[in-house]
Design an enzyme around this catalytic site. Structure first.
Site, mmCIF file in Angstrom:
data_model
loop_
_atom_site.group_PDB
_atom_site.id
_atom_site.type_symbol
_atom_site.label_atom_id
_atom_site.label_comp_id
_atom_site.label_asym_id
_atom_site.label_seq_id
_atom_site.Cartn_x
_atom_site.Cartn_y
_atom_site.Cartn_z
ATOM 1 N N ASP A 188 8.299 -16.256 -23.860
ATOM 2 C CA ASP A 188 6.911 -16.711 -23.270
ATOM 3 C C ASP A 188 6.058 -15.489 -23.754
ATOM 4 O OD1 ASP A 188 4.945 -16.861 -21.580
ATOM 5 O OD2 ASP A 188 6.011 -17.057 -19.694
ATOM 6 N N HIS A 193 0.364 -11.448 -20.283
ATOM 7 C CA HIS A 193 1.443 -10.497 -19.992
ATOM 8 C C HIS A 193 1.541 -9.366 -20.788
ATOM 9 C CE1 HIS A 193 2.509 -13.876 -16.950
ATOM 10 N NE2 HIS A 193 2.920 -14.671 -18.141
#
Length: 285
Positions: A188, A193
């Protein structure tokens, strides 16, 4: 309209093939905080290849491809800005224990599109099977801000009543400062993030932890605390992402036992128990 509900729902499933190895499983387990303490026999079942057990939530990253949220945005009828997308929830049903090494075929499709007024909500279902039959079914709930208001079906309420009474068990799990950087190596790579500038575009003052990382941390805590560390007892796990967690924080995980079901809430201890996961259930045998 960037989301064409009729086209998205009518599209044929997008199929593919994925493979994984014990190293992929070990990396995922490390990404959700396994291996502390490193020599603890209970942790070695997550980190040592000679005794490796696969936590069912590994299914959300198996094959190291883009997560369900990202894959949903490339399906027919969907064309939206990633910075306006949030992962709203995740459910996973495992049909049998996951092998530490395997190859599977997957099929992705949009099974629901809801109009929440200020946002659109997509539900993308992934079904995986190998030569022996079905392995897992997962639903990713994707919120797209600013894409609602076309008069479509609002869909069901995502809210579920909070558990009542004191929890049966409460545990805390400290997140590493680099937890998101480690977890993203499982596939991911959403810049939300890792990249402060992208996080600011999305409305956050710093990068946030992947919701699916918190999901994995939570499932592991339930297995280790209430299921005797037996990953094969898990039948399904569902959650709603009620807020964000940041790397370096402490997750406070409260658990209520039931008949074949554990209900869970997760909050950020340092932020006055700000909600992180809600409506979380783990069904088990």
């Amino acid at each position: 309209m960037p989301i064409d509900a009729a086209k998205a729902l009518a599209a044929a499933p997008r199929t593919g093939e994925i493979s994984w190895t014990p190293k992929d499983v070990q990396l995922y387990h490390l990404g959700i905080g396994a291996g502390v303490p490193a020599t603890d026999p209970r942790e070695l079942r997550y980190t040592l290849e000679t005794r490796l057990h696969v936590l069912p939530s590994f299914a959300t990253v198996a094959g190291a491809g883009a997560p369900g949220v990202i894959r949903a945005l490339s399906l027919p009828g969907v064309d939206v800005d990633l910075a306006r997308v949030l992962h709203g929830g995740q459910s996973l049903t495992v049909h049998r224990p996951l092998p530490a090494q395997g190859t599977a075929t997957t099929a992705d499709r949009i099974v629901a599109v809801y109009d929440k007024g200020t946002a659109a909500v997509l539900v993308m279902r992934t079904e995986a099977a190998d030569a022996e039959g079905p392995l897992w079914t997962g639903d990713a709930v994707v919120h797209v801000r600013g894409e609602g208001g076309w008069g479509g079906d609002r869909g069901p309420s995502a809210r579920t009543p909070a558990p009542t009474g004191g929890p049966d068990r409460t545990v805390e799990r400290r997140l590493r400062g680099d937890q998101a950087l480690l977890y993203r190596l499982s596939g991911d790579l959403n810049p939300l993030h890792a990249d402060p500038e992208f996080a600011a575009r999305a409305g956050f003052d710093r990068p946030v932890l992947h919701g699916l990382c918190t999901y994995g941390v939570t499932l592991k805590a339930v297995v280790d605390t209430l299921l005797d560390g037996d990953v094969t007892r898990v039948r399904s796990c569902a959650t709603r992402f009620a807020g964000v967690a940041y790397p370096g924080e402490t997750l406070r995980i409260r658990m209520w036992r039931g008949d074949g079901r554990v209900r869970v809430t997760v909050s950020a201890a340092e932020r006055d128990d700000a909600p992180v996961l809600a409506g979380t259930t783990v069904d088990h045998g």
